[in-house]
Design a protein around this motif. Structure first.
Motif, mmCIF file in Angstrom:
data_model
loop_
_atom_site.group_PDB
_atom_site.id
_atom_site.type_symbol
_atom_site.label_atom_id
_atom_site.label_comp_id
_atom_site.label_asym_id
_atom_site.label_seq_id
_atom_site.Cartn_x
_atom_site.Cartn_y
_atom_site.Cartn_z
ATOM 1 N N VAL A 26 -8.190 -0.790 -11.148
ATOM 2 C CA VAL A 26 -7.437 -0.642 -12.394
ATOM 3 C C VAL A 26 -5.948 -0.532 -12.093
ATOM 4 C CG1 VAL A 26 -7.144 0.770 -14.456
ATOM 5 C CG2 VAL A 26 -9.414 0.439 -13.504
ATOM 6 N N MET A 27 -5.623 0.043 -10.934
ATOM 7 C CA MET A 27 -4.206 0.247 -10.608
ATOM 8 C C MET A 27 -3.513 -1.014 -10.116
ATOM 9 S SD MET A 27 -3.539 3.987 -9.080
ATOM 10 C CE MET A 27 -4.926 4.237 -8.017
ATOM 11 N N VAL A 28 -4.288 -2.050 -9.734
ATOM 12 C CA VAL A 28 -3.666 -3.265 -9.195
ATOM 13 C C VAL A 28 -2.604 -3.829 -10.149
ATOM 14 C CG1 VAL A 28 -4.081 -5.676 -8.596
ATOM 15 C CG2 VAL A 28 -5.513 -3.895 -7.628
ATOM 16 N N PRO A 29 -2.935 -4.098 -11.428
ATOM 17 C CA PRO A 29 -1.882 -4.625 -12.309
ATOM 18 C C PRO A 29 -0.739 -3.636 -12.537
ATOM 19 C CG PRO A 29 -3.914 -4.228 -13.534
ATOM 20 C CD PRO A 29 -4.243 -4.050 -12.096
ATOM 21 N N LEU A 30 -1.051 -2.327 -12.547
ATOM 22 C CA LEU A 30 0.013 -1.334 -12.733
ATOM 23 C C LEU A 30 0.982 -1.374 -11.566
ATOM 24 C CD1 LEU A 30 -2.138 1.720 -13.884
ATOM 25 C CD2 LEU A 30 -0.792 0.202 -15.306
ATOM 26 N N ARG A 31 0.429 -1.452 -10.353
ATOM 27 C CA ARG A 31 1.255 -1.523 -9.147
ATOM 28 C C ARG A 31 2.136 -2.753 -9.147
ATOM 29 N NH1 ARG A 31 -0.460 1.845 -4.964
ATOM 30 N NH2 ARG A 31 -2.675 2.270 -5.175
ATOM 31 N N GLU A 32 1.533 -3.895 -9.544
ATOM 32 C CA GLU A 32 2.239 -5.159 -9.405
ATOM 33 C C GLU A 32 3.327 -5.336 -10.462
ATOM 34 O OE1 GLU A 32 1.914 -7.176 -6.849
ATOM 35 O OE2 GLU A 32 0.489 -5.698 -6.079
ATOM 36 N N HIS A 33 3.107 -4.798 -11.657
ATOM 37 C CA HIS A 33 4.042 -5.094 -12.743
ATOM 38 C C HIS A 33 4.995 -3.953 -13.063
ATOM 39 C CE1 HIS A 33 2.385 -8.994 -13.691
ATOM 40 N NE2 HIS A 33 1.170 -8.479 -13.572
ATOM 41 N N PHE A 34 4.692 -2.731 -12.632
ATOM 42 C CA PHE A 34 5.554 -1.585 -12.950
ATOM 43 C C PHE A 34 5.803 -0.778 -11.693
ATOM 44 C CE2 PHE A 34 3.414 -2.621 -16.862
ATOM 45 C CZ PHE A 34 4.454 -2.639 -17.760
ATOM 46 N N HIS A 35 6.951 -0.114 -11.648
ATOM 47 C CA HIS A 35 7.213 0.787 -10.534
ATOM 48 C C HIS A 35 7.037 2.208 -11.039
ATOM 49 C CE1 HIS A 35 8.461 -2.468 -8.010
ATOM 50 N NE2 HIS A 35 9.163 -2.931 -9.029
ATOM 51 N N LEU A 36 5.839 2.721 -10.874
ATOM 52 C CA LEU A 36 5.528 4.049 -11.384
ATOM 53 C C LEU A 36 5.173 4.963 -10.220
ATOM 54 C CD1 LEU A 36 3.186 3.107 -14.355
ATOM 55 C CD2 LEU A 36 5.602 3.627 -14.448
ATOM 56 N N PRO A 37 5.402 6.272 -10.383
ATOM 57 C CA PRO A 37 4.937 7.203 -9.345
ATOM 58 C C PRO A 37 3.419 7.150 -9.238
ATOM 59 C CG PRO A 37 6.190 8.337 -11.067
ATOM 60 C CD PRO A 37 6.067 6.941 -11.492
ATOM 61 N N LEU A 38 2.911 7.388 -8.017
ATOM 62 C CA LEU A 38 1.476 7.246 -7.764
ATOM 63 C C LEU A 38 0.655 8.155 -8.670
ATOM 64 C CD1 LEU A 38 -0.683 5.905 -5.996
ATOM 65 C CD2 LEU A 38 -0.524 7.860 -4.476
ATOM 66 N N ALA A 39 1.131 9.401 -8.833
ATOM 67 C CA ALA A 39 0.354 10.359 -9.632
ATOM 68 C C ALA A 39 0.195 9.860 -11.065
ATOM 69 C CB ALA A 39 1.043 11.716 -9.622
ATOM 70 N N LEU A 40 1.274 9.286 -11.603
ATOM 71 C CA LEU A 40 1.220 8.797 -12.980
ATOM 72 C C LEU A 40 0.270 7.605 -13.087
ATOM 73 C CD1 LEU A 40 2.336 9.043 -15.835
ATOM 74 C CD2 LEU A 40 4.166 7.503 -15.176
ATOM 75 N N MET A 41 0.329 6.713 -12.055
ATOM 76 C CA MET A 41 -0.570 5.556 -12.065
ATOM 77 C C MET A 41 -2.020 6.015 -12.033
ATOM 78 S SD MET A 41 0.694 2.330 -9.921
ATOM 79 C CE MET A 41 1.037 3.149 -8.401
ATOM 80 N N GLN A 42 -2.291 7.045 -11.206
ATOM 81 C CA GLN A 42 -3.657 7.550 -11.125
ATOM 82 C C GLN A 42 -4.099 8.125 -12.461
ATOM 83 O OE1 GLN A 42 -3.074 10.065 -7.758
ATOM 84 N NE2 GLN A 42 -4.070 8.634 -6.346
ATOM 85 N N GLN A 43 -3.152 8.781 -13.121
ATOM 86 C CA GLN A 43 -3.446 9.370 -14.422
ATOM 87 C C GLN A 43 -3.773 8.272 -15.435
ATOM 88 O OE1 GLN A 43 -0.181 11.968 -15.334
ATOM 89 N NE2 GLN A 43 -1.008 12.391 -17.362
ATOM 90 N N VAL A 44 -2.939 7.206 -15.435
ATOM 91 C CA VAL A 44 -3.169 6.107 -16.370
ATOM 92 C C VAL A 44 -4.505 5.441 -16.067
ATOM 93 C CG1 VAL A 44 -2.327 3.857 -17.129
ATOM 94 C CG2 VAL A 44 -0.720 5.711 -16.780
ATOM 95 N N ALA A 45 -4.784 5.226 -14.761
ATOM 96 C CA ALA A 45 -6.038 4.581 -14.384
ATOM 97 C C ALA A 45 -7.227 5.414 -14.838
ATOM 98 C CB ALA A 45 -6.077 4.363 -12.877
ATOM 99 N N ALA A 46 -7.139 6.745 -14.646
ATOM 100 C CA ALA A 46 -8.232 7.620 -15.060
ATOM 101 C C ALA A 46 -8.448 7.527 -16.561
ATOM 102 C CB ALA A 46 -7.928 9.050 -14.648
ATOM 103 N N LEU A 47 -7.333 7.399 -17.302
ATOM 104 C CA LEU A 47 -7.423 7.288 -18.758
ATOM 105 C C LEU A 47 -8.132 5.993 -19.162
ATOM 106 C CD1 LEU A 47 -6.630 8.415 -21.472
ATOM 107 C CD2 LEU A 47 -4.399 7.361 -21.217
ATOM 108 N N LYS A 48 -7.775 4.878 -18.491
ATOM 109 C CA LYS A 48 -8.400 3.595 -18.824
ATOM 110 C C LYS A 48 -9.887 3.632 -18.493
ATOM 111 C CE LYS A 48 -4.409 1.943 -19.728
ATOM 112 N NZ LYS A 48 -3.885 1.319 -20.906
ATOM 113 N N ILE A 49 -10.206 4.276 -17.370
ATOM 114 C CA ILE A 49 -11.607 4.362 -16.967
ATOM 115 C C ILE A 49 -12.390 5.155 -18.005
ATOM 116 C CG2 ILE A 49 -13.147 5.387 -15.235
ATOM 117 C CD1 ILE A 49 -10.991 4.583 -13.162
#
Lengths: 264, 372
Positions: A105-128
């Motif tokens: 889930v984090m692959v597109p977040l990583r590639e298209h946005f520069h976000l802190p890892l913790a926030l990306m994990q939070q967003v990924a958990a939300l999508k899941i």
């Protein structure tokens, strides 16, 4: 037609593999915010149509306009920008097998946005969680998931960037009836809350009856009819008649009218 | 579409206690800044504050999550219905019970853990290999006595794949190494005026060691890996299970033809490898050392070469057996994913080359001790 914004516009599409013509002079419109179901016999080119729309397949003739742009004519960066506004759920999930579900889930977040890892994990958990998976599924690898969970994980990746259009290739195939209707409700909820447009390929008549605003019937190399189910059912084409008036079609229609399924 | 304005939130003091006013776009694009802002506001107002969201533009799921973080248990006012639906959906999703994802260990603990796991894996691999060899011999013995269970077509196919198709690469490689060995020998031996001994060097090394070793390593890389990938992808797609449910034995159907094919092909390839290496050496001798091919052959005859030839040849079936066993066993170890096919293939090649060289070293000591 009625002033609504067209997000997908296919005109005169022709797809051909060697001597075999799959589509000939195919037209299709999809409007913002609707759920369009695409049906057709096996081998009628439903998946090829999807691949043509998202630009994985270069058509032999005709044009495909996605969110107002013709993908084939765009530069790579503009094309990537349009592609990042589409979420695709492939038939077999197409999860990256070397990554966990959360990393997928984090692959597109990583590639298209520069976000802190913790926030990306939070967003990924939300999508899941939005896709209806338990939190511990995030740490699992695709090979450890059941068929239904793979579909949900793939959906979580498809909605990772809050896409405008969601493409689903047979999302309920291989799911048990309970799982399939839960998935249908999930799509409806996501459509309402995220304002998605959904392009859905399916063989599941229950899905057609419960969630689709319009149904496009793919037959004889083109879209025979794209309209509300009530009108499509009345169409006098023999294939359509057999599809919707056969025993399965009637059962699904009855189920949809009798059971007032609570959607929320 | 409305123009994008960066999302923001400020605290507004008012008589009823105070309120956080959120405005702008709360989307993924500005999520990094918003996340920091939310953390700061939450530290300043740990008891939570009501949210005034009248000024909010676009909201996506990431933004909705942040708004909910900011609000805590307090209400969010002034949302329009579409945003309300999204925030409700996100709140419901977040409320689902679930264990927090486990954190992987790091540092020294991880190092120790990996070392332990790797050590255990080595022992387990050896144990499995011994068991699998037993199973192979058992099945082989049962099938050999029953001609109806010989799979000639499959055997012929694998003979072509592993034997015939490998001839060009094996011959070319051995020819080149033969030439290199001859060059090395010539350079060193010339200082002693003993360049004629290059013949012995090339003959000895290729008949006893290099021919069979190079052929085996090439086959391990070429056919052992192919066996793993073929059987592994069949395993991943449940074809092995299908074979079992059809009342067939996967060892008999898949492994025996491959094993027998290698047992036939590797000795033949070894013979070609020896020949090619010696010809490579002879070519260098003829071109740069003035040792004519006739002289080379005569000299080779004086070496009691047949005995060395058999020393080399005797190792070929052993290597073939081990390479086929490891290749097929690793294939059976594949689990569902495509990645595991890759991991197993790598492991198969590494193990079979390692075992080949290990057995070759043991054989060298053995033959030395019995003075052959």
């Amino acid at each position: 037609m009625n002033g609504r914004e067209k997000v997908i516009e296919v005109r005169g599409l022709r797809n051909q593999f060697g001597a075999q013509v799959v589509h000939e002079n195919l037209d299709l419109d999809v409007y913002r915010g609707e759920i369009v179901g695409v049906v057709g016999g096996s081998g009628s080119g439903k998946s090829v149509l999807l691949r043509s729309i998202i630009g994985l397949n270069r058509p032999a003739a005709g044009s495909v306009t996605l969110l107002g742009e013709d993908l084939q004519r765009l530069s790579d960066t503009r094309r990537a920008a349009i592609e990042s506004r589409c979420g695709v759920l492939f038939q077999n999930g197409a999860l990256f097998s070397s990554l966990t579900v959360a990393d997928n889930v984090m692959v597109p977040l990583r590639e298209h946005f520069h976000l802190p890892l913790a926030l990306m994990q939070q967003v990924a958990a939300l999508k899941i969680a939005l896709a209806g998976l338990p939190a511990e599924a995030g740490a699992k690898f695709p090979a450890e998931l059941s068929g239904g969970m793979v579909k949900r994980a793939a959906l979580a990746r498809a909605i990772a960037l809050d896409p405008d259009i969601l493409f689903l290739d047979e999302p309920t195939a291989g799911l048990d009836p309970i799982g399939a209707s839960a998935f249908d409700r999930l799509i409806l909820t996501l459509r309402e809350s995220l304002g998605l447009t959904v392009f859905l390929i399916t063989h599941d008549l229950d899905t057609l009856y419960t969630i689709c605003d319009r149904v496009a019937v793919l037959s004889q190399k083109r879209v025979l009819i794209a309209d509300t189910l009530a009108r499509v059912e009345k169409c006098d084409d023999p294939w359509i008649h057999e599809y919707f008036q056969g025993p399965r079609g009637r059962a699904a229609a009855t189920a949809a009218t009798h059971a007032a399924i609570p959607m929320r | 579409m409305t123009t994008a304005t960066a999302g923001t939130a400020t605290f507004r003091q008012d008589p009823s206690g105070g309120c956080v006013v959120a405005s702008g776009d709360w989307t993924l694009a500005g999520a990094a800044a918003l996340s920091a802002l939310v953390d700061r506001l939450k530290r300043q107002h740990p008891n939570g504050a009501c949210i005034d969201a009248h000024g909010i533009g676009r909201v996506d799921t990431a933004g909705a999550g942040l708004l909910l973080d900011l609000a805590g248990t307090s209400p969010i006012d002034g949302l329009d219905p579409t945003h309300r639906a999204l925030i409700d959906a996100v709140a419901r999703a977040r409320a689902r019970p679930g264990a927090a994802p486990r954190k992987p260990p790091y540092g020294l603990v991880a190092l120790l853990m990996h070392t332990g796991a790797a050590t255990e894996q080595v022992g387990r691999n050896a144990w499995h290999l011994v068991g699998f060899i037993g199973l192979l011999l058992n099945t082989l013995a049962r099938c050999v006595i029953d001609p109806r269970r010989w799979r000639i077509t499959s055997l012929a196919f694998h003979l072509e794949q592993t034997g015939l198709n490998a001839v060009p690469i094996v011959v070319l490689l051995n020819f080149l190494i033969g030439a290199v060995v001859a060059f090395l020998g010539a350079t060193v031996l010339q200082d002693f005026g003993a360049s004629i001994f290059t013949v012995e060097l090339v003959g000895y090394s290729f008949l006893r060691e290099f021919g069979v070793l190079l052929a085996a390593i090439l086959i391990a890389g070429r056919s052992g890996s192919a066996f793993t990938a073929q059987i592994g992808s069949m395993k991943a797609r449940e074809e092995i299970d299908a074979i079992r449910t059809l009342g067939l034995d996967p060892i008999e159907v898949l492994v025996l033809p491959r094993l027998l094919a290698l047992l036939i092909a590797l000795p033949l390839l070894t013979f070609l490898a020896m020949l090619a290496g010696i010809i490579g050496g002879a070519t260098v001798c003829a071109l740069s050392l003035d040792i004519s091919p006739t002289m080379f052959v005569t000299r080779l005859h004086e070496l009691a070469a047949v005995q060395h030839f058999w020393v080399g040849m005797s190792k070929a079936p052993i290597f073939a057996f081990l390479i086929a066993a490891i290749g097929c066993l690793e294939g059976f170890k594949v689990t569902g994913s495509a990645e595991s096919v890759g991991t197993r293939t790598t492991s198969s090649v590494v193990q079979s080359i390692f075992v080949t060289i290990l057995v070759d070293a043991l054989a060298a000591i053995f033959y030395m001790e019995i003075h052959v």
